[in-house]
Design an enzyme around this catalytic site. Structure first.
Site, PDB file in Angstrom:
ATOM      1  N   GLY A  69      12.427  11.350  -3.904  1.00 43.62           N
ATOM      2  CA  GLY A  69      11.693  12.506  -4.430  1.00 43.62           C
ATOM      3  C   GLY A  69      11.782  12.580  -5.945  1.00 43.62           C
ATOM      4  O   GLY A  69      11.705  11.548  -6.623  1.00 43.62           O
TER       5      GLY A  69
ATOM      6  N   GLY B 200      13.913  10.161  -8.176  1.00 46.37           N
ATOM      7  CA  GLY B 200      13.507   8.804  -8.526  1.00 46.37           C
ATOM      8  C   GLY B 200      13.540   7.838  -7.374  1.00 46.37           C
ATOM      9  O   GLY B 200      13.281   8.225  -6.230  1.00 46.37           O
TER      10      GLY B 200
ATOM     11  N   GLY C 278       4.754   9.595  -1.538  1.00 46.16           N
ATOM     12  CA  GLY C 278       5.256   8.328  -0.990  1.00 46.16           C
ATOM     13  C   GLY C 278       4.133   7.311  -0.833  1.00 46.16           C
ATOM     14  O   GLY C 278       4.305   6.130  -1.152  1.00 46.16           O
ATOM     15  N   ASP C 279       2.987   7.762  -0.352  1.00 50.13           N
ATOM     16  CA  ASP C 279       1.851   6.847  -0.153  1.00 50.13           C
ATOM     17  C   ASP C 279       1.380   6.278  -1.493  1.00 50.13           C
ATOM     18  O   ASP C 279       1.027   5.098  -1.596  1.00 50.13           O
ATOM     19  CB  ASP C 279       0.675   7.575   0.525  1.00 50.13           C
ATOM     20  CG  ASP C 279       1.069   8.128   1.884  1.00 50.13           C
ATOM     21  OD1 ASP C 279       2.071   7.653   2.446  1.00 50.13           O
ATOM     22  OD2 ASP C 279       0.378   9.036   2.375  1.00 50.13           O
TER      23      ASP C 279
ATOM     24  N   SER D  27      12.944   5.849  -1.725  1.00 50.71           N
ATOM     25  CA  SER D  27      12.398   6.884  -2.603  1.00 50.71           C
ATOM     26  C   SER D  27      13.202   8.166  -2.424  1.00 50.71           C
ATOM     27  O   SER D  27      13.567   8.546  -1.314  1.00 50.71           O
ATOM     28  CB  SER D  27      10.912   7.108  -2.326  1.00 50.71           C
ATOM     29  OG  SER D  27      10.716   7.668  -1.053  1.00 50.71           O
TER      30      SER D  27
HETATM   31  N1  LIG Z   1       8.697  16.317  -8.273  1.00 53.71           N
HETATM   32  C1  LIG Z   1       8.447  15.042  -8.576  1.00 53.71           C
HETATM   33  N2  LIG Z   1       8.266  14.671  -9.871  1.00 53.71           N
HETATM   34  C2  LIG Z   1       7.992  13.391 -10.206  1.00 53.71           C
HETATM   35  N3  LIG Z   1       7.901  12.391  -9.305  1.00 53.71           N
HETATM   36  C3  LIG Z   1       8.079  12.696  -8.010  1.00 53.71           C
HETATM   37  C4  LIG Z   1       8.355  14.023  -7.566  1.00 53.71           C
HETATM   38  N4  LIG Z   1       8.461  14.017  -6.225  1.00 53.71           N
HETATM   39  C5  LIG Z   1       8.263  12.731  -5.829  1.00 53.71           C
HETATM   40  N5  LIG Z   1       8.042  11.931  -6.912  1.00 53.71           N
HETATM   41  C6  LIG Z   1       7.816  10.488  -6.923  1.00 53.71           C
HETATM   42  O1  LIG Z   1       7.231  10.107  -5.685  1.00 53.71           O
HETATM   43  C7  LIG Z   1       8.077   9.140  -5.041  1.00 53.71           C
HETATM   44  C8  LIG Z   1       7.952   9.344  -3.523  1.00 53.71           C
HETATM   45  O2  LIG Z   1       8.364  10.632  -3.174  1.00 53.71           O
HETATM   46  P1  LIG Z   1       9.257  10.916  -1.896  1.00 53.71           P
HETATM   47  O3  LIG Z   1       9.251  12.384  -1.683  1.00 53.71           O
HETATM   48  O4  LIG Z   1      10.576  10.260  -2.047  1.00 53.71           O
HETATM   49  O5  LIG Z   1       8.450  10.111  -0.771  1.00 53.71           O
HETATM   50  P2  LIG Z   1       7.815  10.563   0.620  1.00 53.71           P
HETATM   51  O6  LIG Z   1       6.536  11.274   0.252  1.00 53.71           O
HETATM   52  O7  LIG Z   1       7.589   9.288   1.339  1.00 53.71           O
HETATM   53  O8  LIG Z   1       8.829  11.459   1.266  1.00 53.71           O
HETATM   54  C9  LIG Z   1       9.481   9.379  -5.604  1.00 53.71           C
HETATM   55  O9  LIG Z   1      10.285   8.222  -5.508  1.00 53.71           O
HETATM   56  C10 LIG Z   1       9.141   9.750  -7.034  1.00 53.71           C
HETATM   57  O10 LIG Z   1       8.964   8.580  -7.803  1.00 53.71           O
HETATM   58  O1  LIG Z   2       2.125   9.182   9.602  1.00 52.81           O
HETATM   59  P1  LIG Z   2       2.954  10.420   9.584  1.00 52.81           P
HETATM   60  O2  LIG Z   2       4.410  10.143   9.338  1.00 52.81           O
HETATM   61  O3  LIG Z   2       2.730  11.259  10.805  1.00 52.81           O
HETATM   62  O4  LIG Z   2       2.527  11.276   8.332  1.00 52.81           O
HETATM   63  C1  LIG Z   2       1.201  11.629   8.116  1.00 52.81           C
HETATM   64  C2  LIG Z   2       1.110  12.531   6.930  1.00 52.81           C
HETATM   65  O5  LIG Z   2       1.678  11.876   5.809  1.00 52.81           O
HETATM   66  C3  LIG Z   2       0.755  11.840   4.722  1.00 52.81           C
HETATM   67  O6  LIG Z   2       0.149  10.558   4.714  1.00 52.81           O
HETATM   68  C4  LIG Z   2       1.486  12.091   3.429  1.00 52.81           C
HETATM   69  O7  LIG Z   2       2.562  11.177   3.333  1.00 52.81           O
HETATM   70  P2  LIG Z   2       3.576  11.147   2.113  1.00 52.81           P
HETATM   71  O8  LIG Z   2       3.770  12.548   1.611  1.00 52.81           O
HETATM   72  O9  LIG Z   2       4.833  10.521   2.680  1.00 52.81           O
HETATM   73  O10 LIG Z   2       2.980  10.258   1.067  1.00 52.81           O
HETATM   74  C5  LIG Z   2      -0.278  12.895   5.044  1.00 52.81           C
HETATM   75  O11 LIG Z   2      -1.534  12.617   4.483  1.00 52.81           O
HETATM   76  C6  LIG Z   2      -0.308  12.886   6.557  1.00 52.81           C
HETATM   77  O12 LIG Z   2      -0.671  14.119   7.091  1.00 52.81           O
END
Ligand SMILES: Nc1ncnc2c1ncn2[C@@H]1O[C@H](COP(=O)(O)OP(=O)(O)O)[C@@H](O)[C@H]1O
Ligand SMILES: O=P(O)(O)OC[C@H]1O[C@](O)(COP(=O)(O)O)[C@@H](O)[C@@H]1O
Length: 320
Positions: free
Chosen positions: A227, A230, A256-257, A225
């Site tokens: 952000g 995409g 991400g979740d 992923s």
């Molecule tokens: N600003 C955004 N606009 C639209 N979709 C987003 C945006 N940020 C994240 N996403 C979507 O959420 C998915 C997960 O976000 P990402 O930041 O890569 O994961 P994580 O939360 O695990 O760091 C991305 O692959 C994208 O599809």
């Molecule tokens: O398990 P980790 O890596 O400590 O992260 C926990 C944090 O990640 C989250 O699950 C959010 O995760 P994402 O932004 O990656 O979807 C929060 O709710 C929580 O505080």
């Protein structure tokens, strides 16, 4: 045949997320929070909430501190989620999320409760029991104190050996160990993939090569992923990429979740890969337009789905 919509999510290190919305964070100075929420979260808990709202039959497990488990238990009750968490002495951590007006998020994640060998053995036993009746597991998030990366890898390996499909989303050494156990799907973000490979990965060619290598190491599906840029999905057929729709950014916490929940929902329903990819990309975009995870109104997804573009990986523009 009716789809089996049962799934187990495992959160070894859940958290209460204390989210503050503020105009601007001033490090080293006083910053005023305009609005705040405190809600039960953590990676597998967030995935469970979204999956339950989509219609899955969800069981949650992992470790919860007995001193402050009530908000979690309430959430599970409200959402029709089966609570199989192991209670351990102490309090589940509080993670602080400071969201500025421009959408920038500063995360302060605390370490979590202390887990002893008896609690880990109880969890392993619980998972083996659940594997008798469930085929899809999601293991998500960091490790609490007392759980080693190799123990985390052993959970992925055990469930996989029992014929279960494991969706795995973690970081640092736990990610490395989990990957060695060859989960069904792994979802690193860009930073996690850089840490794992120790490579800069600043362009699509190097990101693709890294994703492909993980896939060849035995993870059947690798979703990277990126952000707002995409995501890339590698399997033995090659790689597909998705461009998310443009949305009004509120908070990226939980994106991400939500993506993992969407990917898992596609698998539970045996959807074709392109359908799962579009759906989960739209779902994750919906998540960034709100605080916390969840789908208040599934009809909001339709316009977003129409805007998702499935593209050739080489068409993704990487900011680096
Ligand atoms: N600003 C955004 N606009 C639209 N979709 C987003 C945006 N940020 C994240 N996403 C979507 O959420 C998915 C997960 O976000 P990402 O930041 O890569 O994961 P994580 O939360 O695990 O760091 C991305 O692959 C994208 O599809
Ligand atoms: O398990 P980790 O890596 O400590 O992260 C926990 C944090 O990640 C989250 O699950 C959010 O995760 P994402 O932004 O990656 O979807 C929060 O709710 C929580 O505080």
């Amino acid at each position: 045949m009716k789809a089996n919509l049962s799934v187990v999510t495992v959160t070894l290190n859940p958290a209460l997320d204390l989210t503050g919305l503020l105009d601007e964070l001033k490090p080293g100075q006083v910053s005023l929070v305009n609005q705040s929420t405190l809600h039960p979260a953590g990676k597998g808990v967030n995935v469970a909430k979204v999956l339950a709202e989509l219609g899955a039959k969800v069981t949650v497990t992992g470790f919860l501190g007995e001193e402050n488990h009530t908000p979690f238990a309430d959430l599970f009750l409200r959402s029709g989620i089966e609570d199989a968490f192991i209670r351990v002495p102490g309090a589940t951590r509080i993670n602080v999320k400071l969201v500025e007006q421009d959408g920038r998020v500063s995360d302060v994640n605390f370490p979590g409760v202390q887990i002893d060998d008896a609690a880990f053995a109880a969890l392993t036993e619980k998972l083996i029991k659940l594997a008798e009746t469930h085929r899809v597991f999601v293991i998500s998030g960091s490790l609490p104190r007392g759980v080693t990366p190799s123990q985390c890898g052993s959970l992925v390996a055990r469930l996989t050996q029992l014929g279960c499909k494991v969706f795995f989303d973690s970081s640092q050494q736990a990610l490395a160990q989990g990957i060695q156990a060859q989960p069904f799907l792994v979802k690193p973000n860009e930073t996690e993939l850089r840490e794992l490979t120790q490579l800069p990965l600043t362009d699509i060619a190097s990101l693709s090569a890294a994703g492909q290598t993980l896939q060849q190491q035995g993870c059947r599906n690798v979703v990277v992923s990126l952000g707002e840029q995409g995501l890339l999905w590698f399997d033995d057929q090659g790689c597909l990429a998705a461009l998310p729709p443009k949305v009004e950014l509120v908070s990226t916490v939980g994106a991400g979740d939500t993506l993992v929940a969407g990917l898992c929902w596609g698998e539970l329903n045996a959807w074709p890969k392109s359908q799962t990819l579009s759906f989960s990309t739209a779902l994750a975009a919906l998540a960034v337009s709100q605080v916390g995870v969840g789908i208040d109104d599934l009809s909001q997804l339709t316009p977003l789905l129409e805007q998702v573009k499935l593209v050739d990986p080489m068409d993704l523009v990487i900011k680096g």
